[in-house]
Design a protein around this motif. Structure first.
Motif, short mmCIF file in Angstrom:
data_model
loop_
_atom_site.label_atom_id
_atom_site.label_comp_id
_atom_site.label_asym_id
_atom_site.label_seq_id
_atom_site.Cartn_x
_atom_site.Cartn_y
_atom_site.Cartn_z
N UNK A 199 0.84 -1.19 0.00
CA UNK A 199 0.00 0.00 0.00
C UNK A 199 0.87 1.25 0.00
N UNK A 200 1.46 1.55 -1.16
CA UNK A 200 2.23 2.79 -1.29
C UNK A 200 1.81 3.44 -2.60
N UNK A 201 2.11 4.72 -2.78
CA UNK A 201 1.60 5.43 -3.96
C UNK A 201 1.95 4.74 -5.27
N UNK A 202 3.17 4.23 -5.38
CA UNK A 202 3.59 3.61 -6.63
C UNK A 202 2.80 2.32 -6.87
N UNK A 203 2.70 1.48 -5.83
CA UNK A 203 2.00 0.21 -5.98
C UNK A 203 0.54 0.46 -6.35
N UNK A 204 -0.08 1.46 -5.70
CA UNK A 204 -1.48 1.76 -6.00
C UNK A 204 -1.64 2.24 -7.44
N UNK A 205 -0.72 3.11 -7.83
CA UNK A 205 -0.74 3.68 -9.17
C UNK A 205 -0.59 2.59 -10.23
N UNK A 206 0.41 1.77 -10.03
CA UNK A 206 0.71 0.72 -11.01
C UNK A 206 -0.41 -0.30 -11.04
N UNK A 207 -0.93 -0.64 -9.87
CA UNK A 207 -2.02 -1.61 -9.83
C UNK A 207 -3.23 -1.09 -10.61
N UNK A 208 -3.49 0.19 -10.42
CA UNK A 208 -4.61 0.80 -11.14
C UNK A 208 -4.44 0.66 -12.64
N UNK A 209 -3.20 0.70 -13.11
CA UNK A 209 -2.95 0.64 -14.55
C UNK A 209 -2.95 -0.79 -15.09
N UNK A 210 -2.45 -1.71 -14.26
CA UNK A 210 -2.28 -3.07 -14.82
C UNK A 210 -3.40 -4.03 -14.45
N UNK A 211 -4.25 -3.65 -13.51
CA UNK A 211 -5.23 -4.63 -13.03
C UNK A 211 -6.20 -5.08 -14.12
N UNK A 212 -6.38 -4.25 -15.15
CA UNK A 212 -7.32 -4.63 -16.21
C UNK A 212 -6.62 -5.25 -17.42
N UNK A 213 -5.30 -5.43 -17.33
CA UNK A 213 -4.62 -6.01 -18.49
C UNK A 213 -4.83 -7.52 -18.51
N UNK A 214 -4.67 -8.05 -19.71
CA UNK A 214 -4.92 -9.47 -19.92
C UNK A 214 -4.03 -10.34 -19.03
N UNK A 215 -2.75 -9.99 -18.97
CA UNK A 215 -1.81 -10.81 -18.20
C UNK A 215 -2.21 -10.87 -16.74
#
Lengths: 474, 598
Positions: free
Chosen positions: B49-65
């Motif tokens: 739970x840090x700004x980078x992890x939240x940010x990145x998760x927001x971007x990749x959570x909907x990707x196919x992989x």
């Protein structure tokens, strides 16, 4: 006598090719809709079958033959063109095969792809000898362009297609050293069939076909290498050229019969052998309409013969039919290069047919080794991990509101077979129940808080339905 | 082993160490001295739970992989474990895990044993005793339930259901602590602390220390390895490895022997080999500071006592250092390092066995007497100790044929001790080889050009139209060039990058001398945003791969690539730097927003 043959023999030539009109004794149902989608494409999903049942045979065939509108087709072709350019530049054969599978699965006009595959097998050309994906792709596009067009135009283009020129040595067919390969095949395999030409016709036609070579990936005519003297083909003498040879083949009465018979085997039935009389109305119409393939195919697909017991499930599924049928029914999006490799393993290496005769097809697709592979691949595609992650059979029952072991088993039997045999149903249900019982004590079992089947059980049900012997028939 | 699975999930997720409860010994004090690897998860909430992890998760959570990964059975099992935590504690899983582990997690891994797995002991400290008890009770109830589920069929009517196969359990006592065994797992709950081990001896060793009955000292690495950040806070994770166990491995012993029997490890890892030979411990700490993540690696040994022959491997506080980084336009990667190969060559008899030295000397003598008459001894004499490499996006091409996928240009910049000798002895050999190669292949020609007083020799390939629409067009990504200027040899894949590097050398100071704060033996910088720009160059290739190999639709593929591009942009720069001082060696690796560039 073979009952299927008997059924076919009972069909009257006039009635056989009349449009099928359902009645209470021979209703329009999911069996016939699924049959139509299998033969006019590579299969379809549950929702499309259900929609098809609500339509009429005539309307559905009309839609299938005409394909999607120009906008949808244009978008799809633009996407494919973007992918094709890279595939050709990279000269990657596996990707080229995968790209064709992409077309087969997602084309807005599946019938065109089905027929492109048919013509690929008819004018079988292998990249093993051509060694240029650019030329093979170019030929593939020619086949696609004419797949539902006119056969005379298709034959004329194939005669000077660069890949074909290389494949059948026409690029070494010169005035002083004629090569008879193409002349022989154009008569034997492409237009007339054995018994409708003489050796002399081949020798003379070969001379008429001289002068063509491939320069910078293009077919180029070199007048210096063309034999401009008189030749006698099918009893007619003149200073014939390649175009004349094509025209002369097409003018033979045997040509239409030959092609109609071959398409009958592709679209209607490969179990029963039709008589010449049964095919003659189609051959006459085909000839009269200047070899209009769309008319011939449309007539066949609409017909009583097509929806008769002589046709339904009277073909062995090719590897493409088998694999793509599963993918379409399960509404998945698996890796296409993986699918291409599966096709190779099952004996249908697209763009690499085994010889100029193409794949034998029919029962030759199945032997002890390929049957085992088919079962294993069905498992691979339904297990829900690895390459098959984007195929999730467990999702479908939920999406279609199916709950419970028996209903799930029934759903998959209907999806793949459109029939529910009591024995098959019982066998699948007991397997699901056994797995469910084994899973009940699992640590997380009741944490799901769901009354429906676990995804593993749904996958098992799909797999078991796919491994029934009947699924090998299309 | 469901219970162990749950524990393992917790161990992976981590907890927060709070040194708070009076009289409670620090968890690391319960660790035996013979531990091979100690991992302390001090501030785990920062990891998930840090700004980078939240940010990145927001971007990749909907990707196919990611969607595929989330639907895998492994993640499903984790999800079930998380639900179990929620169910047993009555809070959401993040809060539950936080409360269960808020005092931190210490995992001690013992040395490899010949006939069994190493002893692994984990000490988990919860926020309070009650929450831990609640969780353990739920786990035990679950074990009982799994052993005999309600509704399990009885063999005969009227009889109770048969026992199902379940993990063997037992309760014992050790030094008045209640201990439990479940299968191969052993655990004890002491206050707010859970001690769990895969061996009885592991659990008992920790309890001995807890009871004050241990006769030896606990695991005790040097104080300098107890890293803290600028505010005095410990890292989110600290891993300390006992190098004595690595050194005792027969394979490692062979690799660490000096003079060596293999020249390559000495050439590429020499200084690191020496550190591992001398240090008893090494530690790595991960610090999370807002969106930035920093990994610090420390060895408690430095130049003092270093192997004599390896002086010249690392820049130290008393020697020259790595040259400043070069940043031409469009830089994606830039690195600089110090390595005095002349010193290494001069010390070859201390670094390599006599047989290898004799062979090297013979090869050198042969090279000095044949062809261009240049041996290794000449090259290390002429070439200096400062090296830099750069990869940057190409700005303009010298060719008319346009390449669809333009590769980044790259270059090597090496300091030259003796420019005169280089021009006299090495440059003519390079030029001859270039002329000969190009003339025989009919591929192109060498074009000398002047730029800011430097003479650049560049290869220009002949433009062949038949290459334009094939993979051979890749050739037009290159017009290789080299120059010797300002004491530096610049060799680049394009003449453009060579020119840009001359501009950079013009505006940069000389390599830092002893005592300058930015000194390093090696430092490098990877611009992830620059890497992201490369994705755009390869967009059509990546889309094709995603569609054909992964089965995505073209729209999905484009979206996926865009997500990846956005992630790379957010990640910023990946930088690393290392430096040796008298008593320690440090490597700092940082991932975070791009820092202000000089």
């Amino acid at each position: 006598m073979n009952p299927v043959q008997e059924t076919l023999d009972h069909l009257q030539p006039d009635a056989a090719w009349q449009p099928f009109v359902p009645d209470s004794s021979n209703p329009w149902n999911d069996v016939k809709v699924a049959h139509l989608y299998r033969r006019s494409g590579f299969g379809t999903n549950w929702a499309t079958i259900a929609t098809g049942v609500q339509s009429t045979p005539a309307a559905l065939v009309e839609r299938i033959v005409s394909g999607a509108g120009p906008e949808e087709t244009g978008d799809f072709e633009a996407e494919v063109a973007r992918l094709r350019e890279g595939v050709v530049k990279g000269n990657n054969a596996l990707e080229a095969k995968a790209l064709w599978l992409y077309r087969m699965l997602y084309s807005p006009h599946p019938l065109r792809e089905r027929l492109t595959l048919f013509w690929h097998n008819h004018f079988a050309t292998s990249n093993a000898k051509v060694r240029s994906l650019r030329l093979i792709q170019q030929q593939n596009e020619t086949l696609r362009r004419h797949a539902l067009g006119r056969f005379d135009a298709l034959l004329a283009e194939m005669t000077i297609d660069p890949a074909m020129l290389i494949w059948l040595d026409s690029d070494t067919n010169k005035k002083n050293a004629p090569n008879e390969n193409y002349a022989r095949e154009v008569m034997e395999l492409f237009s007339l069939g054995v018994g409708h030409y003489t050796e002399k016709d081949i020798q003379e036609a070969a001379r008429a076909l001289t002068g063509w070579k491939v320069v910078d990936d293009r077919a180029t005519f070199d007048p210096a290498q063309f034999d401009d003297s008189d030749k006698t083909v099918f009893g007619q003498t003149g200073r014939w050229t390649s175009g004349d040879v094509v025209r002369q083949c097409l003018s033979q009465r045997a040509c239409a019969q030959f092609l109609v018979r071959k398409l009958f085997r592709e679209l209607v039935s490969e179990t029963a052998v039709p008589s010449d009389a049964l095919l003659e109305p189609l051959a006459a119409g085909f000839r009269a309409r200047n070899y209009d393939i769309a008319w011939l195919v449309g007539t066949m697909l609409r017909s009583n013969a097509f929806f008769s017991a002589a046709a339904i499930r009277q073909k062995v599924k090719s590897p493409c039919d088998f694999l793509l049928g599963m993918v379409l029914a399960l509404e998945g999006r698996p890796s296409l290069t993986q699918l291409a490799q599966f096709c190779d393993q099952l004996g249908q290496s697209l763009l690499y047919p085994p010889s100029v005769k193409g794949w034998d097809g029919g029962p030759a697709w199945i032997n002890s080794s390929t049957l085992l592979k088919r079962q294993n691949l069905a498992f691979e595609l339904t297990r829900g991990s690895g390459q098959s992650l984007r195929i999730d059979p467990a999702r479908l029952p939920a999406e279609y509101g199916v709950v419970g072991a028996e209903k799930t088993a029934e759903f998959f039997l209907r999806l793949f077979h459109q029939e529910v045999a009591a024995g098959a149903l019982m066998s699948i249900v007991s397997q699901i129940e056994a797995e469910r019982a084994a899973g009940a004590a699992a640590f997380y079992g009741d944490l799901r808080g769901q009354g429906d089947l676990s995804s593993a059980s749904a996958r098992s049900a799909a797999h078991l339905a796919l491994t029934l012997p009947e699924y090998q028939l299309g | 082993m469901p219970v162990f699975r749950v524990f393992l999930s917790i161990v992976i997720l981590g907890g927060v160490l709070r040194l708070g409860v009076a009289g409670e010994p620090n968890a690391r004090e319960l660790v035996a001295p013979g531990t091979a690897l100690l991992v302390e998860v001090n501030r785990p909430t920062q990891l998930i739970d840090n700004p980078l992890a939240r940010d990145v998760w927001g971007l990749i959570s909907e990707t196919n992989g990611v969607k595929q990964a989330l639907s895998s059975p492994e993640v499903d099992r984790f999800r079930q474990a998380a639900r179990f935590v929620e169910k047993s504690l009555g809070v959401d899983w993040r809060t539950g895990i936080d409360r269960l582990t808020s005092g931190g997690i210490v995992v001690a891994i013992g040395p490899k044993r010949p006939d069994s797995e190493p002893v692994v002991t984990a000490i988990v400290t919860a926020s309070d005793e009650q929450i831990l008890k609640q969780f353990i009770d739920a786990v035990q109830a679950e074990i009982r339930r799994a052993a005999n589920p309600p509704g399990a069929p009885a063999d005969k009517p009227g009889e109770s259901a048969p026992e199902r196969k379940s993990p063997e359990t037992a309760s014992t006592e050790y030094r008045s602590f209640a201990c439990q065994r479940v299968g191969n797992g052993h655990f004890s709950v002491v206050g707010r602390r859970l001690i769990v081990s895969n061996a009885k001896s592991g659990l008992e060793a920790a309890l001995d220390r807890l009871a004050g009955a241990a006769t030896d000292k606990p695991f005790d690495p040097p104080q300098s390895l107890r890293m803290v950040d600028g505010a005095g806070k410990p890292p989110a994770i600290l891993a300390t490895v006992n190098l004595k166990f690595i050194r005792s491995e027969p394979n490692a012993q062979a690799a660490l022997t000096l003079p060596a029997n293999d020249p390559l490890p000495v050439l590429f890892l020499g200084g690191y080999v020496d550190l591992v030979r001398r240090a008893d411990f090494a530690a790595a700490g991960l610090f999370v500071d807002g969106p930035a993540h920093e990994l610090k690696i420390r060895f408690p040994v430095g130049t003092e006592g270093a192997y004599q022959g390896l002086r010249g491997y690392f820049a130290s506080e008393t020697t020259e250092a790595a040259p400043p980084l070069l940043r031409p336009p469009g830089t994606i990667f830039t690195a600089g390092w110090f390595r005095d190969y002349k010193k290494l060559w001069d010390a070859r008899s201390e670094l390599l066995n006599s047989e290898l030295v004799a062979k090297l000397d013979a090869d050198n003598a042969k090279a000095q007497s044949e062809g261009p008459k240049i041996g290794v001894a000449d090259v290390v004499q002429i070439v200096g100790p400062h090296f830099r490499v750069v990869a940057a996006q190409q700005q303009e091409s010298v060719y008319k044929i346009k390449v669809e996928e333009r590769l980044p240009a790259f270059a090597l910049v090496v300091s030259v001790r003796d420019e005169g000798a280089f021009r006299q002895r090495i440059a003519p050999a390079i030029d001859s080889l270039l002329w000969l190669g190009l003339a025989s292949s009919n591929l192109g020609e060498v074009k000398p050009v002047e730029y800011r007083g430097a003479k650049i020799n560049a290869v220009r390939f002949t433009e062949k139209p038949e290459f334009a629409n094939s993979d051979k067009s890749t050739l037009y990504n290159f017009d290789p060039a080299y120059t010797l200027t300002r004491g530096q040899l610049i060799v680049g894949s394009t003449s453009e990058i060579v020119r840009h590097l001359i501009d950079e050398l013009e505006r940069q100071p000389a390599p830092p001398s002893a005592g300058m704060p930015e000194r390093a033996t090696e430092h490098q910088e990877l611009s992830l945003a620059g890497l992201g720009e490369l994705l755009k160059v390869y967009q059509s290739r990546l889309t094709r791969a995603a569609v054909l190999h992964q089965g995505l639709s073209p729209a999905e593929a484009d979206q996926e690539i865009d997500s990846l591009y956005q992630v790379l942009k957010r990640l910023g720069d990946l930088t690393s730097r290392n430096l040796i001082s008298a008593d320690h060696f440090e490597i700092d690796v940082r991932l975070g927003p791009a820092a202000e560039k000089p």
